[in-house]
Design an enzyme around this catalytic site. Sequence first.
Site, PDB file in Angstrom:
ATOM      1  CE  LYS A  80      -4.438   1.123   0.428  1.00 46.94           C
ATOM      2  NZ  LYS A  80      -5.640   0.469  -0.052  1.00 46.94           N
ATOM      3  N   GLY A 179     -25.442   2.319   3.779  1.00 44.44           N
ATOM      4  CA  GLY A 179     -24.622   2.949   2.744  1.00 44.44           C
ATOM      5  C   GLY A 179     -24.996   2.456   1.352  1.00 44.44           C
ATOM      6  CB  VAL A 180     -27.473   3.075  -1.077  1.00 44.51           C
ATOM      7  CG1 VAL A 180     -28.213   2.000  -0.322  1.00 44.51           C
ATOM      8  CG2 VAL A 180     -27.995   4.463  -0.716  1.00 44.51           C
ATOM      9  N   GLY A 181     -23.813   3.754  -1.636  1.00 42.34           N
ATOM     10  CA  GLY A 181     -22.897   4.363  -2.600  1.00 42.34           C
ATOM     11  C   GLY A 181     -22.659   3.384  -3.735  1.00 42.34           C
ATOM     12  CB  VAL A 183     -20.115  -1.497  -2.779  1.00 44.26           C
ATOM     13  CG1 VAL A 183     -20.397  -2.941  -2.412  1.00 44.26           C
ATOM     14  CG2 VAL A 183     -18.703  -1.357  -3.336  1.00 44.26           C
TER      15      VAL A 183
HETATM   16  P1  NAD Z   1     -18.981   5.136  -1.652  1.00 44.00           P
HETATM   17  O1  NAD Z   1     -18.315   6.328  -1.063  1.00 44.00           O
HETATM   18  O2  NAD Z   1     -19.438   5.169  -3.070  1.00 44.00           O
HETATM   19  O3  NAD Z   1     -20.246   4.739  -0.751  1.00 44.00           O
HETATM   20  C1  NAD Z   1     -20.294   4.845   0.631  1.00 44.00           C
HETATM   21  C2  NAD Z   1     -21.680   5.342   1.001  1.00 44.00           C
HETATM   22  O4  NAD Z   1     -21.826   5.303   2.410  1.00 44.00           O
HETATM   23  C3  NAD Z   1     -21.948   6.797   0.556  1.00 44.00           C
HETATM   24  O5  NAD Z   1     -23.154   6.857  -0.158  1.00 44.00           O
HETATM   25  C4  NAD Z   1     -22.003   7.549   1.888  1.00 44.00           C
HETATM   26  O6  NAD Z   1     -22.886   8.668   1.823  1.00 44.00           O
HETATM   27  C5  NAD Z   1     -22.508   6.478   2.821  1.00 44.00           C
HETATM   28  N1  NAD Z   1     -22.214   6.729   4.237  1.00 44.00           N
HETATM   29  C6  NAD Z   1     -21.098   7.250   4.803  1.00 44.00           C
HETATM   30  N2  NAD Z   1     -21.228   7.284   6.131  1.00 44.00           N
HETATM   31  C7  NAD Z   1     -22.434   6.748   6.423  1.00 44.00           C
HETATM   32  C8  NAD Z   1     -23.145   6.503   7.638  1.00 44.00           C
HETATM   33  N3  NAD Z   1     -22.616   6.796   8.824  1.00 44.00           N
HETATM   34  N4  NAD Z   1     -24.364   5.947   7.557  1.00 44.00           N
HETATM   35  C9  NAD Z   1     -24.911   5.637   6.358  1.00 44.00           C
HETATM   36  N5  NAD Z   1     -24.290   5.855   5.184  1.00 44.00           N
HETATM   37  C10 NAD Z   1     -23.075   6.399   5.218  1.00 44.00           C
HETATM   38  O7  NAD Z   1     -17.976   3.924  -1.405  1.00 44.00           O
HETATM   39  P2  NAD Z   1     -18.024   2.470  -2.065  1.00 44.00           P
HETATM   40  O8  NAD Z   1     -17.044   2.409  -3.183  1.00 44.00           O
HETATM   41  O9  NAD Z   1     -19.437   2.060  -2.272  1.00 44.00           O
HETATM   42  O10 NAD Z   1     -17.395   1.626  -0.869  1.00 44.00           O
HETATM   43  C11 NAD Z   1     -18.163   1.314   0.278  1.00 44.00           C
HETATM   44  C12 NAD Z   1     -17.310   0.481   1.229  1.00 44.00           C
HETATM   45  O11 NAD Z   1     -16.867  -0.696   0.574  1.00 44.00           O
HETATM   46  C13 NAD Z   1     -16.036   1.164   1.741  1.00 44.00           C
HETATM   47  O12 NAD Z   1     -15.794   0.719   3.042  1.00 44.00           O
HETATM   48  C14 NAD Z   1     -14.965   0.645   0.792  1.00 44.00           C
HETATM   49  O13 NAD Z   1     -13.684   0.698   1.385  1.00 44.00           O
HETATM   50  C15 NAD Z   1     -15.446  -0.775   0.600  1.00 44.00           C
HETATM   51  N6  NAD Z   1     -14.971  -1.416  -0.630  1.00 44.00           N
HETATM   52  C16 NAD Z   1     -15.294  -0.905  -1.838  1.00 44.00           C
HETATM   53  C17 NAD Z   1     -14.870  -1.544  -3.001  1.00 44.00           C
HETATM   54  C18 NAD Z   1     -15.236  -1.014  -4.375  1.00 44.00           C
HETATM   55  O14 NAD Z   1     -15.062  -1.755  -5.348  1.00 44.00           O
HETATM   56  N7  NAD Z   1     -15.756   0.197  -4.484  1.00 44.00           N
HETATM   57  C19 NAD Z   1     -14.105  -2.712  -2.915  1.00 44.00           C
HETATM   58  C20 NAD Z   1     -13.813  -3.240  -1.657  1.00 44.00           C
HETATM   59  C21 NAD Z   1     -14.246  -2.588  -0.521  1.00 44.00           C
END
Ligand code: NAD
Length: 358
Positions: A80, A179-181, A183
């Site tokens: 990393k 969290g509906v980002g 993933v």
């Molecule tokens: P993202 O930023 O697109 O989505 C995260 C969502 O969580 C956002 O919509 C945010 O508003 C919401 N959020 C933040 N704090 C919150 C809370 N306290 N309560 C409710 N919602 C909250 O991120 P992502 O890419 O979807 O990743 C989500 C998680 O998965 C992270 O922990 C990331 O490290 C992990 N992850 C992602 C990937 C990937 O391919 N994107 C791969 C492995 C792990």
Amino acid sequence: MTLFDSPAFEGHEGVHSFFDEKTGLKTIIAVHSTARGPAAGGCRMWPYANAAAALDDALRLSRAMSYKNAMADLELGGGKAVIIGDSRSMKTPALFEAFGRAVDALGGRYWTAEDVGVSPADLASARKATRYVAGLEGHPAASGDPSPVTAEGVFRGVRLAVRRALKRDLDGVTVAIQGVGHVGAYLAEKLHAAGARLILTDVNEEALAEVAARTKAQTVAPGAIFDVEADVFAPCALGGAINETTLPRLRAKVVAGGANNQLADPAIGRALFEQGVLYAPDYVINGGGIINVAGEIRALERGEAFDPTWVDAKLVRLTQTLEEVFDRAVTEGRPSHEVANDMAKARIAQAAAEKLAA
Ligand code: NAD
């Protein structure tokens, strides 16, 4: 405390710091293990309070990448990079080109990619100085957004956990997603299509309303997601969702989601186990994203185009590995996260022994 005494050091092969006077770049690249192949893991840009905090983060994250890559059955080790600085004000193409020179100085022992604070455009600047960069856009080997692949792996893992813990399929099962980002939204769509009932939350109200409308889901305020009546709790936001405060409130029999570092500490994993909750270790179930990136590294190394069928075969294997974790947790009577850690360490140790013998 010196580097070698740091609890996060745990057998790192190398820790490299680079400073570039012209651009102000300060970066630490931690290489935990190259036993299974070149170390791979993203680059994070963050305004760390001091170098010790940056070092600690680099060590912790690089060891986690070793474990994740091993459990995803990739021919990659773990590493990393962290860049000390505010990504909103300190980014320049020259700074990332200097970062590329730092990566190149390691001669291919470390492949970099995106993480918090780093974009594909930044990686394109780094690429000017090194070929050891994945997550680029607009070339035949490019793997694109990893989130749909991560979500597919998580979906398969949730289905497996539900079958084992609840002895039923997803149809009619209630899943609470925090969290509906990227993933979480893809996961919600897949679960909805499989007949699950959804309860969603997000601090971003607009995104929440949009995903809920598409998936016919109920929504709750962020703080209320731990109290809902659900069969599955799927953390898909930030780390530390399962902690001393939230654990007593959880009613779900399964915890399985995409977020990294879901357990506030290892003791919480044991408490989950003792409470009879089946936990899908985060770095196993969310390995789809790194599998996608590994597909790009593989294509770049071979001078070929990205091959989605290779990625899908690895995803199938990932779910089998998760099943093995669950099986061993039952036969050994131990929490799943402890079993996963031991399996990851054993896979790395075996690769190191084979390398030595060769
Ligand atoms: P993202 O930023 O697109 O989505 C995260 C969502 O969580 C956002 O919509 C945010 O508003 C919401 N959020 C933040 N704090 C919150 C809370 N306290 N309560 C409710 N919602 C909250 O991120 P992502 O890419 O979807 O990743 C989500 C998680 O998965 C992270 O922990 C990331 O490290 C992990 N992850 C992602 C990937 C990937 O391919 N994107 C791969 C492995 C792990």
